[in-house]
Write a protein that holds these residues in place. Structure first.
Motif, short mmCIF file in Angstrom:
data_model
loop_
_atom_site.label_atom_id
_atom_site.label_comp_id
_atom_site.label_asym_id
_atom_site.label_seq_id
_atom_site.Cartn_x
_atom_site.Cartn_y
_atom_site.Cartn_z
N CYS A 4 0.77 -1.27 0.07
CA CYS A 4 -0.05 0.00 0.07
C CYS A 4 0.69 1.26 0.00
O CYS A 4 0.65 1.89 -1.01
CB CYS A 4 -0.90 -0.20 1.30
N SER A 5 1.77 1.25 1.09
CA SER A 5 2.62 2.42 0.96
C SER A 5 3.99 2.11 0.76
O SER A 5 4.60 1.17 1.48
CB SER A 5 2.55 3.06 2.43
N LYS A 11 2.45 0.28 7.49
CA LYS A 11 1.83 1.76 7.82
C LYS A 11 0.74 1.95 7.50
O LYS A 11 -0.01 3.10 7.86
CB LYS A 11 2.96 2.69 7.83
N SER A 12 0.10 1.33 6.58
CA SER A 12 -1.24 1.47 6.17
C SER A 12 -1.65 0.16 5.53
O SER A 12 -1.25 -0.44 4.83
CB SER A 12 -1.53 2.70 4.91
N ASP A 13 -3.22 -0.09 5.44
CA ASP A 13 -3.86 -1.02 4.82
C ASP A 13 -3.38 -2.50 5.52
O ASP A 13 -3.50 -3.26 4.67
CB ASP A 13 -3.95 -0.71 3.65
N GLU A 47 7.56 2.29 2.46
CA GLU A 47 7.82 2.63 3.95
C GLU A 47 9.53 2.71 3.90
O GLU A 47 9.88 3.58 4.82
CB GLU A 47 7.23 1.56 4.81
N LYS A 96 0.01 9.51 0.13
CA LYS A 96 -1.35 8.61 0.64
C LYS A 96 -2.55 9.34 0.89
O LYS A 96 -2.44 10.29 1.63
CB LYS A 96 -0.95 7.79 1.88
N SER A 110 -3.19 9.88 10.10
CA SER A 110 -2.72 8.44 9.65
C SER A 110 -1.34 8.80 8.81
O SER A 110 -1.10 9.83 8.30
CB SER A 110 -3.63 7.91 8.69
N PHE A 111 -0.38 7.67 8.49
CA PHE A 111 0.82 7.93 7.88
C PHE A 111 0.35 8.38 6.45
O PHE A 111 -0.51 7.86 5.81
CB PHE A 111 1.57 6.51 7.66
N GLN A 112 1.00 9.50 6.22
CA GLN A 112 0.80 10.38 4.96
C GLN A 112 1.57 9.79 3.62
O GLN A 112 1.40 10.23 2.65
CB GLN A 112 0.93 11.89 4.97
N HIS A 115 -8.47 -3.17 -2.07
CA HIS A 115 -9.39 -2.27 -1.36
C HIS A 115 -10.88 -2.63 -1.17
O HIS A 115 -11.26 -2.41 -0.16
CB HIS A 115 -9.24 -0.91 -2.09
N ARG A 122 -5.16 9.61 2.80
CA ARG A 122 -5.75 9.06 4.07
C ARG A 122 -6.98 9.72 4.44
O ARG A 122 -6.90 10.86 4.35
CB ARG A 122 -4.80 9.02 5.18
#
Ligand code: PEP
Ligand code: MN
Length: 259
Positions: free
Chosen positions: A19-20, A228-230, A22, A48, A55-57, A193, A50
């Motif tokens: 997703c991200s 960090k996401s999803d 990192e 991202k 949340s982590f951008q 998703h 978000r």
């Protein structure tokens, strides 16, 4: 660098990756695995969109440097979402393809900017359907991208917001044959998703291949629990590899290969 075009007749393009973006180690692990599996592209988010500002951008330009490095090292095309008109030219210096996310399907200024910036170089654009948009609205919006002259647009169904809460979004699998009937553009299905949970991903991916998708997007992370996401929807590398074997069998049954 060498990589296959975004979509070729008789193939299904696999757009896998986290997703991200990192860190370099995470991306190296995913990229080396994708190359070993004979795939051609890697995805990852650097900016991202978000739902929460807490949340982590994303890593921004540093993320672009990382994906470019692993893409070059492992002969993979790179796909990253663009969220801002001000980023378009800078991003094109790093990546092979731009993604427009569901939240920006109707951001017409962004579509115009991406369409014009890729008019001459024909860099591929992955254009996701708005989560509450009709197919008509989506196809009409796609013309903002094609009108500059870039024919290399791929549509991407990624699930709709409905009354159903058992899945994160409701995957409109019928969009695949409808797009094939109504448009010459290839159609990708993002199965991660709409699933929202890792155990639902394999069934949606198999359905997408069987329905005639030209590409699949699947989120893959070396350690989803630490993502960090999803995190809940990302496959581990070994889960992805196991699924790919099954998807290749279904693809063969419909006369295609997964690249
Ligand atoms: C993504 O693919 O990283 C993403 C944010 O997808 P969507 O725009 O479909 O939510
Ligand atoms: Mn994601």
């Amino acid at each position: 660098m060498t990589y296959v075009p975004y979509h070729k007749q008789g193939t299904i393009t696999m757009l896998a990756g986290p997703c991200s973006i990192e860190d370099p180690e995470q991306m190296e692990e995913v990229a080396s695995a994708l190359e070993r599996m004979g795939l051609s592209w890697i995805r990852g988010g650097a900016f991202k969109p978000r739902s929460s500002p807490y949340s982590f951008q994303g890593l921004g330009e540093e993320g672009l440097r990382i994906i470019k490095e692993v893409g070059t090292a492992h002969h993979l095309g790179t796909l990253v979402e663009v969220v801002d008109t001000a980023h378009v030219d800078m991003m094109l210096d790093y990546v092979d393809a731009l993604q427009i996310g569901t939240r920006n399907m109707a951001n017409f200024e962004l579509l115009k900017a991406v369409g014009y910036a890729t008019a001459a170089n024909h860099k591929p654009i992955l254009f996701k359907r708005g989560m509450a948009s009709t197919i008509d609205e989506w196809l009409t919006a796609a013309e903002y991208l094609t009108m500059g002259g870039n024919p290399n647009i791929m549509l991407c169904e990624r699930g709709l917001r409905t009354f159903e809460t058992s899945t994160r979004f409701t995957l409109d699998i019928a969009a695949v044959p409808v797009i094939h009937k109504r448009s010459l553009l290839p159609i990708c299905v993002d199965v991660s998703h709409p699933a929202g949970q890792v155990d639902l991903v394999p069934a949606l991916a198999k359905a997408a291949v069987a329905a005639g998708a030209d590409a699949l997007m699947i989120e893959v992370h070396p350690n989803p629990a630490q993502a960090k996401s999803d995190g809940p929807q990302q496959l581990t590398i070994s889960q992805f590899e196991e699924l790919l074997v099954q998807l290749r069998a279904i693809a063969a049954a419909v006369g295609k290969t997964i690249v």
